[in-house]
Design a protein around this motif. Structure first.
Motif, PDB file in Angstrom:
ATOM      1  N   ASN A  49       0.838  -1.198   0.000  1.00 27.70           N
ATOM      2  CA  ASN A  49       0.000   0.000   0.000  1.00 27.70           C
ATOM      3  C   ASN A  49       0.878   1.256   0.000  1.00 27.70           C
ATOM      4  OD1 ASN A  49      -1.797   2.158   0.774  1.00 27.70           O
ATOM      5  ND2 ASN A  49      -3.213   0.599   1.562  1.00 27.70           N
ATOM      6  N   PRO A  50       0.636   2.198  -0.911  1.00 25.76           N
ATOM      7  CA  PRO A  50       1.475   3.409  -0.985  1.00 25.76           C
ATOM      8  C   PRO A  50       1.190   4.439   0.113  1.00 25.76           C
ATOM      9  CG  PRO A  50       0.361   2.959  -3.078  1.00 25.76           C
ATOM     10  CD  PRO A  50      -0.297   2.121  -2.032  1.00 25.76           C
ATOM     11  N   ALA A  51       0.241   4.171   1.005  1.00 25.03           N
ATOM     12  CA  ALA A  51      -0.182   5.179   1.982  1.00 25.03           C
ATOM     13  C   ALA A  51       0.977   5.707   2.823  1.00 25.03           C
ATOM     14  CB  ALA A  51      -1.270   4.598   2.885  1.00 25.03           C
ATOM     15  N   ALA A  52       1.790   4.804   3.343  1.00 27.05           N
ATOM     16  CA  ALA A  52       2.892   5.241   4.212  1.00 27.05           C
ATOM     17  C   ALA A  52       3.893   6.100   3.445  1.00 27.05           C
ATOM     18  CB  ALA A  52       3.589   4.021   4.808  1.00 27.05           C
ATOM     19  N   ALA A  53       4.159   5.736   2.195  1.00 27.23           N
ATOM     20  CA  ALA A  53       5.099   6.511   1.377  1.00 27.23           C
ATOM     21  C   ALA A  53       4.548   7.903   1.092  1.00 27.23           C
ATOM     22  CB  ALA A  53       5.386   5.776   0.076  1.00 27.23           C
ATOM     23  N   ILE A  54       3.263   7.981   0.761  1.00 29.39           N
ATOM     24  CA  ILE A  54       2.657   9.280   0.486  1.00 29.39           C
ATOM     25  C   ILE A  54       2.684  10.164   1.724  1.00 29.39           C
ATOM     26  CG2 ILE A  54       0.471  10.431  -0.067  1.00 29.39           C
ATOM     27  CD1 ILE A  54      -0.141   8.123  -1.985  1.00 29.39           C
ATOM     28  N   ALA A  55       2.341   9.563   2.879  1.00 27.22           N
ATOM     29  CA  ALA A  55       2.367  10.325   4.129  1.00 27.22           C
ATOM     30  C   ALA A  55       3.772  10.849   4.421  1.00 27.22           C
ATOM     31  CB  ALA A  55       1.877   9.447   5.280  1.00 27.22           C
ATOM     32  N   GLN A  56       4.769  10.019   4.195  1.00 27.82           N
ATOM     33  CA  GLN A  56       6.152  10.420   4.429  1.00 27.82           C
ATOM     34  C   GLN A  56       6.575  11.533   3.470  1.00 27.82           C
ATOM     35  OE1 GLN A  56       8.845   7.097   4.548  1.00 27.82           O
ATOM     36  NE2 GLN A  56      10.658   8.375   4.849  1.00 27.82           N
ATOM     37  N   MET A  57       6.201  11.399   2.199  1.00 25.47           N
ATOM     38  CA  MET A  57       6.557  12.421   1.200  1.00 25.47           C
ATOM     39  C   MET A  57       5.915  13.765   1.522  1.00 25.47           C
ATOM     40  SD  MET A  57       6.445  10.352  -2.419  1.00 25.47           S
ATOM     41  CE  MET A  57       7.386   8.845  -2.656  1.00 25.47           C
TER      42      MET A  57
ATOM     43  N   HIS B 283      -2.267  18.008  -4.316  1.00 21.93           N
ATOM     44  CA  HIS B 283      -3.227  16.917  -4.531  1.00 21.93           C
ATOM     45  C   HIS B 283      -2.592  15.596  -4.117  1.00 21.93           C
ATOM     46  CE1 HIS B 283      -5.598  13.937  -6.979  1.00 21.93           C
ATOM     47  NE2 HIS B 283      -6.581  14.723  -6.571  1.00 21.93           N
ATOM     48  N   ALA B 284      -3.416  14.748  -3.511  1.00 20.13           N
ATOM     49  CA  ALA B 284      -2.980  13.386  -3.182  1.00 20.13           C
ATOM     50  C   ALA B 284      -4.124  12.425  -3.483  1.00 20.13           C
ATOM     51  CB  ALA B 284      -2.574  13.280  -1.721  1.00 20.13           C
ATOM     52  N   GLU B 285      -3.769  11.248  -3.959  1.00 16.45           N
ATOM     53  CA  GLU B 285      -4.785  10.260  -4.314  1.00 16.45           C
ATOM     54  C   GLU B 285      -4.299   8.885  -3.894  1.00 16.45           C
ATOM     55  OE1 GLU B 285      -7.645   9.185  -8.139  1.00 16.45           O
ATOM     56  OE2 GLU B 285      -5.817  10.340  -8.415  1.00 16.45           O
ATOM     57  N   LEU B 286      -5.214   8.094  -3.347  1.00 16.85           N
ATOM     58  CA  LEU B 286      -4.848   6.756  -2.881  1.00 16.85           C
ATOM     59  C   LEU B 286      -5.995   5.788  -3.127  1.00 16.85           C
ATOM     60  CD1 LEU B 286      -2.754   5.015  -1.253  1.00 16.85           C
ATOM     61  CD2 LEU B 286      -4.061   5.606   0.787  1.00 16.85           C
ATOM     62  N   GLY B 287      -5.733   4.760  -3.934  1.00 15.65           N
ATOM     63  CA  GLY B 287      -6.724   3.716  -4.163  1.00 15.65           C
ATOM     64  C   GLY B 287      -8.073   4.243  -4.593  1.00 15.65           C
ATOM     65  N   SER B 288      -9.130   3.583  -4.108  1.00 13.54           N
ATOM     66  CA  SER B 288     -10.500   3.992  -4.400  1.00 13.54           C
ATOM     67  C   SER B 288     -11.345   3.731  -3.162  1.00 13.54           C
ATOM     68  CB  SER B 288     -11.052   3.209  -5.599  1.00 13.54           C
ATOM     69  OG  SER B 288     -11.043   1.819  -5.323  1.00 13.54           O
ATOM     70  N   LEU B 289     -12.572   4.249  -3.174  1.00 10.10           N
ATOM     71  CA  LEU B 289     -13.438   4.107  -2.006  1.00 10.10           C
ATOM     72  C   LEU B 289     -14.076   2.714  -2.002  1.00 10.10           C
ATOM     73  CD1 LEU B 289     -14.331   5.720   0.444  1.00 10.10           C
ATOM     74  CD2 LEU B 289     -16.305   6.515  -0.878  1.00 10.10           C
ATOM     75  N   ALA B 290     -13.235   1.723  -1.676  1.00  8.75           N
ATOM     76  CA  ALA B 290     -13.678   0.322  -1.598  1.00  8.75           C
ATOM     77  C   ALA B 290     -13.169  -0.220  -0.267  1.00  8.75           C
ATOM     78  CB  ALA B 290     -13.115  -0.474  -2.764  1.00  8.75           C
ATOM     79  N   PHE B 291     -14.049  -0.349   0.713  1.00  9.06           N
ATOM     80  CA  PHE B 291     -13.624  -0.646   2.081  1.00  9.06           C
ATOM     81  C   PHE B 291     -13.066  -2.050   2.252  1.00  9.06           C
ATOM     82  CE2 PHE B 291     -16.512   2.925   2.534  1.00  9.06           C
ATOM     83  CZ  PHE B 291     -15.774   3.756   3.373  1.00  9.06           C
TER      84      PHE B 291
ATOM     85  N   LYS C  75      -2.254   1.509  -5.577  1.00  6.76           N
ATOM     86  CA  LYS C  75      -1.746   2.635  -6.351  1.00  6.76           C
ATOM     87  C   LYS C  75      -2.062   3.945  -5.638  1.00  6.76           C
ATOM     88  CE  LYS C  75      -1.957   0.624 -11.013  1.00  6.76           C
ATOM     89  NZ  LYS C  75      -2.492   0.808 -12.386  1.00  6.76           N
ATOM     90  N   GLY C  76      -1.254   4.944  -5.906  1.00  6.49           N
ATOM     91  CA  GLY C  76      -1.482   6.269  -5.341  1.00  6.49           C
ATOM     92  C   GLY C  76      -0.621   7.298  -6.049  1.00  6.49           C
ATOM     93  N   SER C  77      -0.880   8.553  -5.753  1.00  4.55           N
ATOM     94  CA  SER C  77      -0.075   9.618  -6.353  1.00  4.55           C
ATOM     95  C   SER C  77      -0.049  10.837  -5.448  1.00  4.55           C
ATOM     96  CB  SER C  77      -0.619  10.006  -7.735  1.00  4.55           C
ATOM     97  OG  SER C  77      -1.886  10.627  -7.614  1.00  4.55           O
ATOM     98  N   LEU C  78       0.968  11.642  -5.645  1.00  6.05           N
ATOM     99  CA  LEU C  78       1.108  12.893  -4.920  1.00  6.05           C
ATOM    100  C   LEU C  78       1.530  13.961  -5.926  1.00  6.05           C
ATOM    101  CD1 LEU C  78       1.216  14.360  -2.132  1.00  6.05           C
ATOM    102  CD2 LEU C  78       3.655  13.801  -2.089  1.00  6.05           C
ATOM    103  N   SER C  79       0.850  15.110  -5.897  1.00  2.00           N
ATOM    104  CA  SER C  79       1.174  16.200  -6.818  1.00  2.00           C
ATOM    105  C   SER C  79       1.631  17.429  -6.050  1.00  2.00           C
ATOM    106  CB  SER C  79      -0.038  16.551  -7.686  1.00  2.00           C
ATOM    107  OG  SER C  79      -0.375  15.472  -8.534  1.00  2.00           O
ATOM    108  N   LEU C  80       2.683  18.059  -6.576  1.00  2.00           N
ATOM    109  CA  LEU C  80       3.303  19.210  -5.938  1.00  2.00           C
ATOM    110  C   LEU C  80       3.498  20.327  -6.949  1.00  2.00           C
ATOM    111  CD1 LEU C  80       6.382  17.203  -4.586  1.00  2.00           C
ATOM    112  CD2 LEU C  80       4.328  17.653  -3.257  1.00  2.00           C
ATOM    113  N   THR C  81       3.567  21.558  -6.464  1.00  2.00           N
ATOM    114  CA  THR C  81       4.053  22.674  -7.271  1.00  2.00           C
ATOM    115  C   THR C  81       5.357  23.139  -6.656  1.00  2.00           C
ATOM    116  OG1 THR C  81       1.813  23.367  -7.832  1.00  2.00           O
ATOM    117  CG2 THR C  81       3.575  24.950  -8.208  1.00  2.00           C
ATOM    118  N   ILE C  82       6.377  23.263  -7.486  1.00  2.00           N
ATOM    119  CA  ILE C  82       7.720  23.643  -7.050  1.00  2.00           C
ATOM    120  C   ILE C  82       8.014  25.040  -7.593  1.00  2.00           C
ATOM    121  CG2 ILE C  82      10.163  22.972  -7.032  1.00  2.00           C
ATOM    122  CD1 ILE C  82       9.162  20.145  -7.951  1.00  2.00           C
ATOM    123  N   ARG C  83       8.472  25.952  -6.724  1.00  2.00           N
ATOM    124  CA  ARG C  83       8.751  27.332  -7.143  1.00  2.00           C
ATOM    125  C   ARG C  83      10.132  27.766  -6.679  1.00  2.00           C
ATOM    126  NH1 ARG C  83       4.133  29.682  -8.837  1.00  2.00           N
ATOM    127  NH2 ARG C  83       2.207  28.629  -8.190  1.00  2.00           N
TER     128      ARG C  83
END
Length: 374
Positions: free
Chosen positions: A198-206, A227-235, A241-249
């Motif tokens: 599960n990517p949850a721990a990695a996303i939280a750490q990032m 923005h962050a996305e993780l899996g789907s709403l299926a209990f 799968k998951g993703s994390l989106s950032l803006t870098i300036r």
């Protein structure tokens, strides 16, 4: 042509906005207006829907380029001007309609009195809002025909007194880029998460670690989690799968590039420790807008001759402008023009470009032309 005609043109453009990459009718409207002024050369379909109009002097000399933007924003307008956008979810909420009309007004001045020497290029650029247009223009084979000695652009700035010129030495506006980090592990039953990855721990750490990497860069930098996305709403399912989106300036181009490297390396390290596959996607890349000192001297001379109030901003703007890429290819100058202290901010649904700025913008750009090209 009277100023009322330019105001009418802006209102027409405002009513019929087109977003990045779709500016076909906007380009046709600009072409129809300037073609009647008989420029010496017209280049169409530059970098997509872009246009360039060339006015030649009698003698050889420097080539100046003035840029405006064709695109509107995918935002619903809530203001109520008589010329409100006719297209739901699309509106000129950044003032590009006003910027275009200022360049059209400059075209009228050049048609009435050609420059004594050199050339003046009026460039209408597509896809500024997405950071794609300048790159397309610069990579277009026809750009060689308009490669300038100096390039100039302005941007209206709410929050500053009407007609006040806002200037900056060196960096005027930050560079930025959007980054999406896509993570792939292994889906499993929620009752047996140990059977999956599960990517949850990695996303939280990032989320905790990546924004703090700015501390390793010397000048101003900023990382914003958008923005962050993780899996789907299926209990019954543990996400695979998951993703994390950032803006870098950053205010410095080298620092922006270095921060991108630091972030991708750290994300790869975290992903590896969590046994995840990691992929990167960079979007909406804007170069740092850096002002050339010689171009600044020319512009400031025009400001002074017109008796305009000027303010030197202490630090660059944190937002980004696609004009920054031009500043990496030729001596360039970007400045601000105050659109009123009570004017709604750029990209706000109630924003509208002040018509009073049209004449001021035309006078500034014509002043620059006459100082350089006569």
């Amino acid at each position: 042509m009277p100023l009322t005609e330019l105001i009418k043109l802006r209102h027409d453009l405002h009513e019929n906005p087109e977003i990045a990459g779709q500016e076909t009718h906007t380009a046709e409207r600009i072409l129809g207006f300037i073609d009647k002024l008989k420029p010496d050369h017209i280049i169409q379909n530059l970098g997509g829907t872009g246009l360039a109009f060339i006015f030649e002097g009698k003698k050889p000399g420097p080539r100046l380029l003035f840029r405006a933007e064709l695109d509107a924003l995918p935002i619903h307008e809530t203001g109520k001007p008589s010329y409100k956008s006719k297209l739901s979810g699309k509106a000129h909420l950044c003032g590009h309609d006003g910027h275009m009309v200022i360049i059209c007004g400059l075209a009228e001045k050049l048609a009435a009195q050609r420059p004594e020497n050199g050339e003046v290029v009026l460039l209408f650029q597509p896809a500024e809002e997405t950071g794609e247009g300048a790159k397309r223009i610069l990579e277009d084979p026809n750009y060689d025909r308009i490669q300038p000695d100096y390039a100039f652009a302005l941007h209206n700035l709410p929050g500053f007194p009407l007609h006040q010129v806002v200037v900056r030495q060196d960096t005027f506006a930050a560079g930025s880029v959007g980054l999406t980090i896509s993570l792939t592990g292994k889906t499993s039953h929620a009752a047996h998460p140990d059977a999956g990855i599960n990517p949850a721990a990695a996303i939280a750490q990032m989320i905790q670690v990546l924004p703090k990497l700015t501390e390793k860069v010397r000048s101003f930098t900023l990382v914003t989690v958008i923005h962050a996305e993780l899996g789907s709403l299926a209990f019954g399912t543990s996400a695979g799968k998951g993703s994390l989106s950032l803006t870098i300036r950053a205010f410095d181009q080298d620092d922006l590039d270095r921060l991108k490297t630091l972030i991708t390396k750290e994300a790869e390290s975290i992903s590896k420790s969590e046994k995840l596959e990691c992929n990167f996607s960079f979007v909406e890349s804007f170069a740092v807008s850096k002002n050339d000192p010689h171009a600044a001297e020319i512009a400031k001379g025009a400001f002074k001759e017109l008796g305009l109030d000027q303010i030197e901003k202490e630090e660059p703007f944190r937002w980004s402008e696609d004009f920054g890429l031009f500043s990496q290819s030729c001596p360039s100058y970007l400045f601000g023009l105050g659109s009123g202290e009570s004017c709604p901010q750029l990209h706000e649904p109630s924003y509208d470009f002040p018509d009073e700025l049209i004449e001021t913008g035309v006078r500034i750009f014509e002043g620059i032309v006459r100082k350089v090209n006569g």
